[in-house]
Design a protein around this motif. Structure first.
Motif, PDB file in Angstrom:
ATOM      1  N   PHE A   1       0.849  -1.188   0.000  1.00  0.00           N
ATOM      2  CA  PHE A   1       0.000   0.000   0.000  1.00  0.00           C
ATOM      3  C   PHE A   1       0.881   1.233   0.000  1.00  0.00           C
ATOM      4  CE2 PHE A   1       0.364  -1.704   4.330  1.00  0.00           C
ATOM      5  CZ  PHE A   1       0.949  -0.640   5.007  1.00  0.00           C
ATOM      6  N   ASP A   2       0.255   2.384  -0.226  1.00  0.00           N
ATOM      7  CA  ASP A   2       0.990   3.644  -0.237  1.00  0.00           C
ATOM      8  C   ASP A   2       1.622   3.868   1.130  1.00  0.00           C
ATOM      9  OD1 ASP A   2       1.675   6.427  -0.081  1.00  0.00           O
ATOM     10  OD2 ASP A   2       0.416   6.755  -1.844  1.00  0.00           O
ATOM     11  N   PRO A   3       2.946   4.100   1.192  1.00  0.00           N
ATOM     12  CA  PRO A   3       3.614   4.302   2.490  1.00  0.00           C
ATOM     13  C   PRO A   3       3.019   5.421   3.326  1.00  0.00           C
ATOM     14  CG  PRO A   3       5.231   3.962   0.758  1.00  0.00           C
ATOM     15  CD  PRO A   3       3.901   4.094   0.082  1.00  0.00           C
ATOM     16  N   HIS A   4       2.365   6.404   2.694  1.00  0.00           N
ATOM     17  CA  HIS A   4       1.762   7.489   3.467  1.00  0.00           C
ATOM     18  C   HIS A   4       0.684   6.973   4.427  1.00  0.00           C
ATOM     19  CE1 HIS A   4       3.401   9.656  -0.072  1.00  0.00           C
ATOM     20  NE2 HIS A   4       3.668  10.594   0.814  1.00  0.00           N
ATOM     21  N   LEU A   5       0.082   5.818   4.084  1.00  0.00           N
ATOM     22  CA  LEU A   5      -0.979   5.268   4.925  1.00  0.00           C
ATOM     23  C   LEU A   5      -0.433   4.547   6.148  1.00  0.00           C
ATOM     24  CD1 LEU A   5      -3.272   3.851   2.097  1.00  0.00           C
ATOM     25  CD2 LEU A   5      -3.665   5.894   3.465  1.00  0.00           C
ATOM     26  N   SER A   6       0.890   4.447   6.243  1.00  0.00           N
ATOM     27  CA  SER A   6       1.488   3.694   7.343  1.00  0.00           C
ATOM     28  C   SER A   6       1.294   4.372   8.691  1.00  0.00           C
ATOM     29  CB  SER A   6       2.984   3.488   7.092  1.00  0.00           C
ATOM     30  OG  SER A   6       3.654   4.737   7.051  1.00  0.00           O
ATOM     31  N   THR A   7       0.874   5.626   8.694  1.00  0.00           N
ATOM     32  CA  THR A   7       0.626   6.314   9.968  1.00  0.00           C
ATOM     33  C   THR A   7      -0.817   6.156  10.431  1.00  0.00           C
ATOM     34  OG1 THR A   7       0.172   8.368   8.775  1.00  0.00           O
ATOM     35  CG2 THR A   7       2.428   8.020   9.541  1.00  0.00           C
ATOM     36  N   GLU A   8      -1.654   5.499   9.626  1.00  0.00           N
ATOM     37  CA  GLU A   8      -3.068   5.325   9.959  1.00  0.00           C
ATOM     38  C   GLU A   8      -3.254   3.989  10.672  1.00  0.00           C
ATOM     39  OE1 GLU A   8      -5.173   7.731   9.524  1.00  0.00           O
ATOM     40  OE2 GLU A   8      -3.673   8.973   8.534  1.00  0.00           O
ATOM     41  N   GLU A   9      -3.362   4.013  11.999  1.00  0.00           N
ATOM     42  CA  GLU A   9      -3.424   2.787  12.776  1.00  0.00           C
ATOM     43  C   GLU A   9      -4.635   1.935  12.418  1.00  0.00           C
ATOM     44  OE1 GLU A   9      -2.332  -0.181  15.317  1.00  0.00           O
ATOM     45  OE2 GLU A   9      -1.159   1.546  14.622  1.00  0.00           O
ATOM     46  N   ALA A  10      -5.786   2.583  12.209  1.00  0.00           N
ATOM     47  CA  ALA A  10      -6.991   1.821  11.857  1.00  0.00           C
ATOM     48  C   ALA A  10      -6.800   1.097  10.530  1.00  0.00           C
ATOM     49  CB  ALA A  10      -8.210   2.750  11.785  1.00  0.00           C
ATOM     50  N   PHE A  11      -6.140   1.755   9.582  1.00  0.00           N
ATOM     51  CA  PHE A  11      -5.877   1.135   8.287  1.00  0.00           C
ATOM     52  C   PHE A  11      -4.960  -0.081   8.454  1.00  0.00           C
ATOM     53  CE2 PHE A  11      -3.065   0.662   4.622  1.00  0.00           C
ATOM     54  CZ  PHE A  11      -3.981   0.487   3.599  1.00  0.00           C
ATOM     55  N   LEU A  12      -3.925   0.062   9.266  1.00  0.00           N
ATOM     56  CA  LEU A  12      -2.992  -1.043   9.479  1.00  0.00           C
ATOM     57  C   LEU A  12      -3.684  -2.222  10.155  1.00  0.00           C
ATOM     58  CD1 LEU A  12       0.171   0.933  10.663  1.00  0.00           C
ATOM     59  CD2 LEU A  12      -0.343   0.084   8.376  1.00  0.00           C
ATOM     60  N   GLN A  13      -4.528  -1.939  11.149  1.00  0.00           N
ATOM     61  CA  GLN A  13      -5.238  -3.014  11.831  1.00  0.00           C
ATOM     62  C   GLN A  13      -6.182  -3.746  10.885  1.00  0.00           C
ATOM     63  OE1 GLN A  13      -7.154  -2.010  15.485  1.00  0.00           O
ATOM     64  NE2 GLN A  13      -5.309  -1.213  16.460  1.00  0.00           N
ATOM     65  N   SER A  14      -6.760  -3.008   9.951  1.00  0.00           N
ATOM     66  CA  SER A  14      -7.698  -3.640   9.020  1.00  0.00           C
ATOM     67  C   SER A  14      -7.002  -4.632   8.099  1.00  0.00           C
ATOM     68  CB  SER A  14      -8.418  -2.570   8.184  1.00  0.00           C
ATOM     69  OG  SER A  14      -7.537  -1.986   7.249  1.00  0.00           O
ATOM     70  N   HIS A  15      -5.661  -4.558   8.014  1.00  0.00           N
ATOM     71  CA  HIS A  15      -4.912  -5.487   7.173  1.00  0.00           C
ATOM     72  C   HIS A  15      -4.296  -6.628   7.976  1.00  0.00           C
ATOM     73  CE1 HIS A  15      -5.418  -2.346   4.216  1.00  0.00           C
ATOM     74  NE2 HIS A  15      -4.891  -3.118   3.301  1.00  0.00           N
ATOM     75  N   SER A  16      -4.666  -6.713   9.263  1.00  0.00           N
ATOM     76  CA  SER A  16      -4.222  -7.851  10.056  1.00  0.00           C
ATOM     77  C   SER A  16      -4.934  -9.109   9.579  1.00  0.00           C
ATOM     78  CB  SER A  16      -4.508  -7.610  11.535  1.00  0.00           C
ATOM     79  OG  SER A  16      -3.804  -6.493  12.011  1.00  0.00           O
ATOM     80  N   LEU A  17      -4.366 -10.242   9.911  1.00  0.00           N
ATOM     81  CA  LEU A  17      -4.898 -11.503   9.408  1.00  0.00           C
ATOM     82  C   LEU A  17      -4.863 -12.563  10.502  1.00  0.00           C
ATOM     83  CD1 LEU A  17      -5.820 -13.175   6.890  1.00  0.00           C
ATOM     84  CD2 LEU A  17      -3.400 -13.678   6.504  1.00  0.00           C
ATOM     85  N   THR A  18      -5.964 -13.290  10.635  1.00  0.00           N
ATOM     86  CA  THR A  18      -6.012 -14.435  11.537  1.00  0.00           C
ATOM     87  C   THR A  18      -5.854 -15.705  10.703  1.00  0.00           C
ATOM     88  OG1 THR A  18      -7.490 -13.283  13.052  1.00  0.00           O
ATOM     89  CG2 THR A  18      -7.370 -15.665  13.243  1.00  0.00           C
TER      90      THR A  18
END
Length: 779
Positions: free
Chosen positions: A674-691
């Motif tokens: 993803f665009d590195p600028h989004l790396s500061t968005e915690e909600a966005f990062l959590q949404s890409h977690s995987l179980t």
């Protein structure tokens, strides 16, 4: 029964065997009693409160288990509505059953059951906000299914077909307002009309034209209910050629005309009916419904974390296959810029640690020294051996010999041209000095890679041949190579003729070739903050494949080294720091493995910053050490890769399984681009977690000690550890050393008995990595 254009809710009492075909995604929740459910030849016993999801197109059989009354609620989600919310619906399967509680899914199941109960209770009430609430709860149900209960395609399903269907559905969603036709769509996807029609009907169960009209009708509801536009205008807005066709299709979909539908909803919104409950379903005591539904809404799992709600679940089945390849460690090149830098105690300590833990093959330099040593001048003037010519470099050479390290000398031909006769003679004397003091064998471990300018290869041909003649005449032990003059971004220059001189005149006299790859040039001179990054996500792999393609075109078969490279990081310090790239770096290393002889990394950020000042890019690279010798994520990626041993026995998009002498190593990674600028968005990062729900079949029964190594943002990412100390303006040495010691992957060890298949549940953060090692326990 409660009927809505997007879903159906029905309540049933099961007294005898019942067989049904599920035409839509169906959720069953047991309210009272017990029954047996058989679907896809699998049977489960369901008890009160348990939930089961049946996929569209599946036959299922219900059988009561006891003589006592058995009640359940059934929620069916309209397939077209589901697809409008989630375009991948028609090739996605969901799996939710009581058995999944054993794999850590209890909270996700209870959350979905609560959402179903809230939808049912909302449907039973009559209040002005009813429509808003039911829409919200239905959306939450779909979101839960997509995030927590997706599973792999059905056996036999073709991935290419699924991808094609997804693209067609997304195309329809984007273009339905244009009056989309079968012919237009077939032409866009390079298919015939008949092929597209048959394919679409087979995959979705619906005709193409009917589906497009249904999508348009669904999207027309907003304008119909919340604007004063005429029916004729709404029909044209959503892609119908006339209102007659729109009216006909609307009535087929909703059972009433658009005018009647609008009038009914306006009347409902204007006159609120304050009835506490609708008439309860026939043959039911209202307690049979309300009591369990309210209890499901109130159920709370105390140990659940908020982040669990955003975890996407994936079932992963890994089994031992045939031997695919051996885990051969690629040659590791460590860049330090100048040989003189090895005199630094800090650099030597980092080199020693690296060599001990990872194993280093080459030390890469761009120069031997910044200027000829003063001791050489005194030695020549005095003519006395008491003034050693290369005293400062001798200790460095001794260090290299002691550690069995070779040198990869990246020699710039433009800089070589600028050297005077005296400086060139100093270089020749230095190599003679190595031969006399350390033996010819030491130079046999050296490589010299000549660097041309990227546009003037032929202009430096004379310098290249001069070096070639010098090596052939006096230093035959040294291997000569050249760096490919391919610019970044490489795809802007695809004419093979531009490289003809290099491959016909330079490459034939080389013993190896090298190249570099830097995707972050995309961020130069941007008119927008968020450029199109699709071409840059796997830039290094694509450039490597391009290089191999050119080599094949010119019939060049030489070892290839990637001396310097990077992933997409953005152009700010904060995006570089917060963009955890562990799985991206690791996957690049795995994908590059078949094509390279070796790859390079900068040793530390000090040397990188000092020696890249003349480049237009001002961003971090893949340095292994931070300040105070703290390990950066690239270090741990290398550590994990080089930890693997033996033979690869299974390989997939997100895993790699090896075997050696009874020991298995399973590497799992959750790669997200993803665009590195989004790396500061915690909600966005959590949404890409995987179980991951893992089922590892090794075909052998036994006792194993299992070591789990977790490498993610919170276990091994130096920047995130520093964030814990963000309220301090400056940190003393003790704090810096503590941070460096704390920043490392997390290790967990436990014993387990494996009966053919190992079932396990784990969370992978975005771009996180997990290594599971299975070591047999012998009694």
């Amino acid at each position: 029964m409660s009927t809505n254009e997007n879903y159906d809710i029905s309540y049933h009492q099961l007294t005898k065997e019942k067989q049904e075909l599920s035409r839509e995604t169906t959720l069953l929740v047991v309210l009272r009693g017990k029954f047996q459910l058989t679907v896809d030849e699998k049977t489960e016993n369901l008890t009160p409160g348990e939930l089961f999801v049946i996929n569209a197109g599946a036959y299922y059989l219900l059988e009561p288990l006891l003589q006592t009354p058995c009640f359940y609620v059934e929620v069916r989600i309209n397939s077209l509505y589901f697809a409008s919310q989630f375009p991948a619906y028609f090739y996605t399967y969901f799996e939710c059953s009581p058995k999944q509680k054993e794999h850590g899914k209890m909270h996700a199941i209870h959350t979905l059951r609560r959402q179903v109960a809230e939808l049912c209770l909302s449907e039973l009430n009559e209040e002005p906000t009813k429509q808003l609430k039911t829409t919200l709860f239905l959306t939450q149900i779909i979101l839960s299914l997509v995030h927590n209960f997706q599973r792999e395609e059905e056996p036999g399903a073709l991935h290419s077909d699924s991808q094609k269907l997804r693209e067609i559905i997304e195309y329809i969603e984007k273009h339905y307002r244009e009056g989309l036709s079968l012919a237009d769509t077939a032409e866009y996807f390079f298919m015939s009309e008949s092929s597209l029609s048959k394919f679409f009907k087979k995959e979705t169960g619906d005709y193409f034209s009917h589906y497009v009209r249904s999508v348009a009708v669904k999207h027309s509801l907003t304008e119909l209910l919340y604007t004063k536009k005429s029916i004729e205008q709404i029909a044209l807005d959503v892609g119908f050629r006339n209102s007659k066709t729109y009216r006909e299709h609307f009535k087929k979909t909703f059972g009433v005309s658009p005018t009647s539908y609008r009038s009914a909803h306006l009347a409902e919104a204007t006159v609120a009916k304050h009835l506490p409950l609708k008439s309860q379903p026939e043959n039911f005591n209202i307690k049979e419904i309300l009591t369990p539904l309210y209890s499901y809404v109130q159920t709370v799992i105390e140990e659940a974390q908020a982040s669990d709600l955003v975890l996407k679940t994936k079932q992963l089945h890994v089994s031992v296959e045939q031997e695919l390849a051996c885990c051969r460690k690629k040659e590791l090149i460590i860049k330090i810029a100048s040989l003189e830098n090895l005199a630094s105690k800090k650099v030597q300590q980092e080199i020693l640690e690296l060599n001990d833990e990872l194993g280093i093959d080459y030390i890469s330099i761009q120069s031997l020294f910044t200027q000829p040593p003063l001791t050489l001048q005194i030695h020549q003037e005095a003519g006395l051996n008491s003034f050693p010519a290369f005293e400062k470099l001798d200790s460095i050479l001794a260090f290299l010999k002691q550690q069995n390290l070779r040198v990869f000398y990246q020699l710039s031909l433009p800089k070589f041209r600028k050297m005077g006769a005296y400086e060139r003679e100093v270089y020749r004397k230095f190599f003679r000095h190595i031969q006399s003091c350390f033996g010819k064998n030491m130079l046999s471990n050296w490589k010299i890679s000549c660097h041309f300018t990227q546009t003037e290869v032929a202009a430096y041909y004379a310098e290249f041949m001069e070096i070639k003649r010098l090596l052939q005449g006096q230093f035959t032990e040294i291997q000569l190579g050249a760096e490919l003059p391919i610019t970044d971004p490489f795809f802007k220059k695809s004419d093979l003729e531009a490289y003809r001189f290099f491959f016909e005149e330079i490459a034939p006299v080389c013993e190896f070739l090298s190249f570099s790859a830097e995707p972050n040039y995309v961020f130069q001179n941007l008119d927008t903050t968020f450029p199109d990054l699709n071409n840059y996500h796997q830039y290094v792999l694509n450039k490597t494949l391009y290089v191999k393609h050119i080599m094949k075109e010119f019939d060049v078969k030489l070892p290839l080294y990637l001396t310097e490279w990077n992933t997409l990081t953005g152009m700010t310090r904060i995006s570089n720091g917060t963009f955890f790239r562990g799985a991206i770096i690791l996957k690049d290393l795995l994908l590059l493995d078949p094509f390279l002889q070796g790859y390079g990394f900068w040793l530390n950020i000090d040397l990188y910053e000092e020696n890249t000042q003349d480049r237009p890019l001002k961003n971090d690279g893949l340095e292994l050490y931070h300040y105070y010798s703290g390990k950066r994520p690239a270090y741990f990626c290398l550590w994990l890769i080089r930890r693997l041993s033996g033979t690869i026995v299974s390989l997939g998009e997100e895993y790699l399984l090896t075997w050696e002498a009874g020991k298995y190593q399973l590497l799992l990674f959750n790669t997200n681009y993803f665009d590195p600028h989004l790396s500061t968005e915690e909600a966005f990062l959590q949404s890409h977690s995987l179980t991951i729900e893992l089922a590892l079949s090794i075909g052998k029964t036994g006792n194993y000690q299992i070591k789990q190594i977790d490498f993610n943002r919170h276990n091994g990412a130096l920047f995130y550890t520093y964030e814990e100390f963000r309220h301090a303006g400056a940190l003393d040495l003790e704090a810096q050393q503590y941070i460096n010691e704390k920043t490392r992957p997390k290790i967990k060890v436990f014993d387990a008995h494996i009966d053919d298949t190992f079932h396990y549940f784990m969370n992978l953060d975005t771009n996180g990595i997990v290594l599971l090692e299975f070591t047999p326990i012998y009694n």
